[in-house]
Structures are given as structure tokens and as C-alpha cells.
Design a protein around this motif. Structure first.
Motif, PDB file in Angstrom:
ATOM      1  N   VAL A  86    -100.964  27.997  32.016  1.00 13.78           N
ATOM      2  CA  VAL A  86    -100.233  26.743  32.210  1.00 13.78           C
ATOM      3  C   VAL A  86     -98.888  26.764  31.458  1.00 13.78           C
ATOM      4  O   VAL A  86     -97.921  26.124  31.874  1.00 13.78           O
ATOM      5  CB  VAL A  86    -101.116  25.521  31.814  1.00 13.78           C
ATOM      6  N   GLY A  87     -98.798  27.556  30.399  1.00  7.72           N
ATOM      7  CA  GLY A  87     -97.543  27.684  29.657  1.00  7.72           C
ATOM      8  C   GLY A  87     -96.403  28.203  30.531  1.00  7.72           C
ATOM      9  O   GLY A  87     -95.229  27.904  30.291  1.00  7.72           O
ATOM     10  N   LYS A  88     -96.737  28.958  31.560  1.00  6.55           N
ATOM     11  CA  LYS A  88     -95.704  29.534  32.433  1.00  6.55           C
ATOM     12  C   LYS A  88     -94.953  28.474  33.223  1.00  6.55           C
ATOM     13  O   LYS A  88     -93.837  28.715  33.687  1.00  6.55           O
ATOM     14  CB  LYS A  88     -96.329  30.548  33.389  1.00  6.55           C
ATOM     15  N   ILE A  89     -95.575  27.310  33.392  1.00  2.00           N
ATOM     16  CA  ILE A  89     -94.917  26.232  34.131  1.00  2.00           C
ATOM     17  C   ILE A  89     -93.620  25.845  33.428  1.00  2.00           C
ATOM     18  O   ILE A  89     -92.600  25.602  34.056  1.00  2.00           O
ATOM     19  CB  ILE A  89     -95.864  25.019  34.249  1.00  2.00           C
ATOM     20  N   ILE A  90     -93.662  25.809  32.088  1.00  2.00           N
ATOM     21  CA  ILE A  90     -92.455  25.494  31.313  1.00  2.00           C
ATOM     22  C   ILE A  90     -91.638  26.759  31.036  1.00  2.00           C
ATOM     23  O   ILE A  90     -90.419  26.771  31.144  1.00  2.00           O
ATOM     24  CB  ILE A  90     -92.840  24.829  29.961  1.00  2.00           C
ATOM     25  N   MET A  91     -92.326  27.841  30.698  1.00  2.00           N
ATOM     26  CA  MET A  91     -91.636  29.070  30.280  1.00  2.00           C
ATOM     27  C   MET A  91     -90.799  29.686  31.391  1.00  2.00           C
ATOM     28  O   MET A  91     -89.835  30.402  31.123  1.00  2.00           O
ATOM     29  CB  MET A  91     -92.660  30.108  29.813  1.00  2.00           C
TER      30      MET A  91
ATOM     31  N   ILE B 281     -91.438  32.096  21.279  1.00  3.36           N
ATOM     32  CA  ILE B 281     -92.809  31.647  21.573  1.00  3.36           C
ATOM     33  C   ILE B 281     -93.260  32.371  22.839  1.00  3.36           C
ATOM     34  O   ILE B 281     -92.419  32.773  23.645  1.00  3.36           O
ATOM     35  CB  ILE B 281     -92.877  30.108  21.751  1.00  3.36           C
ATOM     36  N   ASN B 282     -94.575  32.581  22.988  1.00  2.40           N
ATOM     37  CA  ASN B 282     -95.048  33.214  24.233  1.00  2.40           C
ATOM     38  C   ASN B 282     -95.801  32.196  25.083  1.00  2.40           C
ATOM     39  O   ASN B 282     -96.154  31.116  24.609  1.00  2.40           O
ATOM     40  CB  ASN B 282     -95.904  34.451  23.924  1.00  2.40           C
ATOM     41  N   HIS B 283     -96.046  32.549  26.353  1.00  2.00           N
ATOM     42  CA  HIS B 283     -96.616  31.561  27.282  1.00  2.00           C
ATOM     43  C   HIS B 283     -98.052  31.185  26.935  1.00  2.00           C
ATOM     44  O   HIS B 283     -98.518  30.095  27.296  1.00  2.00           O
ATOM     45  CB  HIS B 283     -96.509  32.045  28.742  1.00  2.00           C
ATOM     46  N   ALA B 284     -98.759  32.052  26.214  1.00  2.00           N
ATOM     47  CA  ALA B 284    -100.145  31.738  25.850  1.00  2.00           C
ATOM     48  C   ALA B 284    -100.181  30.654  24.763  1.00  2.00           C
ATOM     49  O   ALA B 284    -100.891  29.649  24.885  1.00  2.00           O
ATOM     50  CB  ALA B 284    -100.864  33.005  25.384  1.00  2.00           C
TER      51      ALA B 284
END
Lengths: 283, 160
Positions: free
Chosen positions: A144-149, A181-184
Motif C-alpha cells: 500500500v506504501g507504493k500508492i504514495i511512493m 524511506i522505503n515503501h514497506a
């Protein structure tokens, strides 16, 4: 402002997570719940209602008759599948826009997420003998972090790919070095913003490095990790990251698995994915 | 003019000049492109795993899932359109692995080994290949020219 601060600030722009899933799960945990109570919670959430009916009628659950009301869906799906369907229907809307830095197609991230969620259940059956709806939710949300990243990764793509190609870093390590920061980790923070329980947050934050979570008895991050890597190897939604991933080699030993088990889980996932086409298309 | 898309554990063949056979997102899986320049017949296989002994029932249902059942089927399917083994040009791409060599996820390497063994046993030469490393690949075969192209995720398309 530094990229990491802008990224963290974006978390607050994500709409609150629909409470429907949690409310239904609390209800289902009571011994004396009634179908009408469950139905009443669901029908006040129009987007979940629509998706739930689509899912209940899909080949994945293959009903004998067309399911046209929430009441029928609750009865037909049963406790476990109802929760899976509601979480899937609720989470899907966050993936609508996709994640352009990582993927060519908007649906790729969602397809990957559903595949990892299905794979998590295949592995859970193999390892623990049963399926696990909390694990399913964690797996569905792992990226879900990839949505912002996505947009930040897109802007720094050259630097990130250079680190991956020349320094042999994993994509995750390169993200962290370039963006702070990383997507995880970011995904874990989004899950916190949504008030998810700590085991789901941990499974998301550590899904690329379960060995770094110092809670030995927690198996959820390990299963999400394994499910994710297996799907990436199968080429399901790996996007720009490819297979620039760290191997955590104690994995198979930890669960007493052989290579063959991992290969077999890929065969099983192929079948599940065929049946889950409609689930993927709800985004 | 159509793109024939080869999914995971799938194969497509064609003798139609207008066709382009394409497979997307090869991770550890391998894409094999074959072409007979005289009969103008081409085919592509996208297999997922090395050996059908893993699940023989599955291999009967879907031979394209495994190297040892998929590769023979790819050749036989091309023969039916008039291709000849001696003229077949074979190219391969895929078989990527995650980082660190000593890992347990050697499916990419196993897929490469399986393919080499099968071709070696059958006296078939692999004309060119782009295998291993840790990136995804897309492969295209143009039936009109017999040319095969490979593209790495985020990279340029190049002839294989």
C-alpha cells in the motif's frame, strides 16, 4: 522540504479506512450474531455493497444462483469468505489510481496485491494447516506504501536504478537511500494511520525483510514475504522493481519447506488466479 | 495485425505474417521463441517451472506450465504448420533470480538448466539468449521477419 517529509505528509491526505470491515469482523466474532445485523452494517457502505455483490457472483465463489441482495451474499459466502470479500471490496478503492512510478498499468498493483493475498492463504494452509483472514488483509495491503511512493520513485528513477544496477542494491534499499524511506515502512505507517492492529502493520513494514523483525514467533511477515517473492518470480506485478530483492535464506528452513513446496504453491496459485479474474477487475 | 499474447504457462504459434507473438513480465519464468524461416512458422512458450514430475496431472492439463512438457509441445505444434526441426531458430529469455546466489529461490536458475538440458539432449542449438540477472523481460516475435526482441522493465527494446 525533504522528500521524506513530503512523503510522510501525504499520509494525511489518504481518506480514512472504511470501518465496515472491522465492524463486520467484530460482529462475526460474537457467537450470537444474526445475519440481519451483519447486513445492516454492510448496506450503509454503498461502494462495498456494490463490490461485494460483484464478488459473490464471481467465478471465485461460483454461486449456483445469482446473488442479488446483501442478505443472500452474507448467507451464501459464510463467515470466512464474507470477511475476505468485504476486506477486498473495501481495500480495492485505494488501488484505483494505481502507482505510476512502479507500474505501466494502473491495475498491475491491484492484481499483484490480490495474487499475494491468495498466495498467502495457500502458504498458510501448507504451514499452519488453516487459512487466516488477518494474514489475507495484511497481504492485500503489503504494497500500500507504493500508492504514495509511486510519484516520488518516478521522479528519482534514474538514481534508484543506478544504485540497483551498479551497487547491486535491492530496490527497497535504493528507495530508502534516495528518498529517505522505503515503501514497506511507509505502508506500515499508512496502516497505522488507518488504525490497523500491530500484527498487520508489522507484516507490511517487514514484508521485504522479515528477518529484521525481532519477534521470532510472528510468522505473518514471513508468509507475506514468501508470497510476495513467489508472485514476483512468476512475474505477477513486479513492475520496475523486477527481482532486485533480498533473499532471506533462513525462510525455507524456518518452516521446514522444500523448494518443491514453493513450486507447488505456484501451481496452485495459477488455478486460484484464473478463478479470481473478476476479483481483480473490480478495481 | 494482431498481437498474440502468451500468458504464464501458455504457448502460441502462427504462420500469419501480420502476427506478433508477445509475452509480458517474465520473472523467473522463461520465454522461448522459435522460428522456421523457410516455412515462416513461429511460436512462443512461456513456462513457469522446470519439471512436470512436480504435478503430472497438471502437466497433462497444461503442458505449457513446465519446461519438459512445454518445449516438446511448442516444437510439435510448429511442425503441424509445416516447420522443420533442422531449420528452427531458437531464442530464449527470462530465468531471472532474486539477489544473492546462495538463496533457496533458485527457480530462475533451475528453469535455465532445464531448458539447456532439453535442447542439448535433442541436439537443438540455442541461437541466442538473454537469461538470468534480476530484471523482468518482455519478449516479442515478429512472424513477418522472424526477428525476436526483448525488453527489460524500464529499458530499451533490443533484438535478441
Amino acid at each position: 522540504m525533504k522528500a521524506v517529509n513530503r512523503i510522510l505528509k501525504s499520509i494525511n491526505t489518504i481518506p480514512a479506512f472504511p470501518a465496515t470491515g472491522n465492524k463486520v469482523s467484530q460482529l462475526l466474532n460474537r457467537i450470537d450474531y444474526s445475519v440481519s445485523e451483519v447486513t445492516n452494517v454492510i448496506r450503509f457502505d454503498p461502494s462495498i455493497t456494490a463490490n461485494l455483490l460483484k464478488m459473490a457472483n464471481s467465478a471465485y465463489f461460483s454461486p449456483q444462483h445469482k446473488i442479488s441482495t446483501i442478505n443472500d451474499a452474507v448467507i451464501y459466502l459464510g463467515q470466512k469468505n464474507l470477511l475476505l470479500a468485504i476486506q477486498t471490496a473495501g481495500i480495492s478503492k485505494y488501488y484505483k489510481k494505481g502507482s505510476s512510478g512502479y507500474f505501466d498499468k494502473a491495475t498491475d498493483l491491484w492484481e499483484h496485491s490480490v495474487a499475494v493475498a491468495l498466495m498467502s492463504q495457500i502458504l498458510s494452509r501448507k504451514i499452519t494447516g488453516e487459512e487466516n483472514t488477518t494474514l489475507y488483509t495484511a497481504a492485500l495491503l503489503h504494497d500500500v506504501g507504493k500508492i504514495i511512493m509511486g510519484e516520488f520513485v518516478r521522479d528519482e528513477m534514474q538514481k534508484i536504478t543506478m544504485l540497483v544496477e551498479e551497487q547491486h542494491m535491492s530496490f527497497l534499499e535504493a528507495e530508502e537511500l534516495v528518498l529517505g524511506i522505503n515503501h514497506a515502512d511507509l505502508g506500515g505507517k499508512i496502516a497505522e494511520h488507518w488504525n490497523f492492529p500491530v500484527e498487520i502493520r508489522d507484516a507490511i513494514s517487514y514484508h521485504h525483510r522479515p528477518d529484521l523483525l525481532e519477534k521470532e514467533d510472528k510468522i505473518m511477515p514471513w508468509i507475506v514475504y514468501m508470497a510476495d517473492e513467489a508472485c514476483l518470480m512468476m512475474g505477477i506485478g513486479s513492475g520496475v522493481e523486477g527481482l532486485a530483492q533480498r533473499a532471506v535464506s533462513e525462510l525455507l528452513k524456518k518452516f521446514n519447506l522444500r523448494m518443491r513446496d514453493l513450486e507447488m504453491s505456484m501451481v496452485l496459485l495459477s488455478d486460484d488466479l484464473k478463478r479470481a479474474r473478476e476479483v481483480i477487475s473490480i478495481v | 495485425m494482431g498481437d498474440l499474447i502468451v500468458g504464464i504457462s501458455d504457448l502460441k504459434i502462427s504462420n500469419n505474417d501480420n502476427d506478433v507473438i508477445v509475452t509480458y513480465a517474465l520473472g523467473s519464468c522463461i520465454g522461448i521463441s522459435v522460428f522456421d524461416p523457410v516455412a515462416k512458422v513461429g511460436g512462443m512458450l512461456h513456462y513457469m517451472l522446470p519439471e512436470s514430475s512436480l504435478d503430472e496431472k497438471k502437466a497433462r492439463e497444461n503442458p505449457a506450465m513446465f519446461a519438459d512438457t512445454g518445449i516438446p509441445l511448442l516444437f510439435k505444434s510448429c511442425y503441424q504448420l509445416g516447420a522443420d526441426k533442422k531449420r528452427m531458430i531458437v531464442r530464449a529469455a527470462g530465468g531471472a533470480s532474486i539477489l544473492d546466489d546462495t538463496n533457496f529461490f533458485r527457480i530462475g536458475q533451475k528453469n535455465i538448466m532445464a531448458m539447456r538440458k532439453i535442447f542439448w539432449k535433442n541436439n537443438v542449438m540455442i541461437t541466442s539468449e538473454d537469461t538470468g540477472a534480476n530484471h523482468n523481460r518482455t519478449v516479442r516475435l515478429q512472424i513477418a521477419t522472424g526477428k525476436t526482441y526483448v525488453r527489460t522493465a524500464g529499458g530499451e527494446m533490443k533484438e535478441l
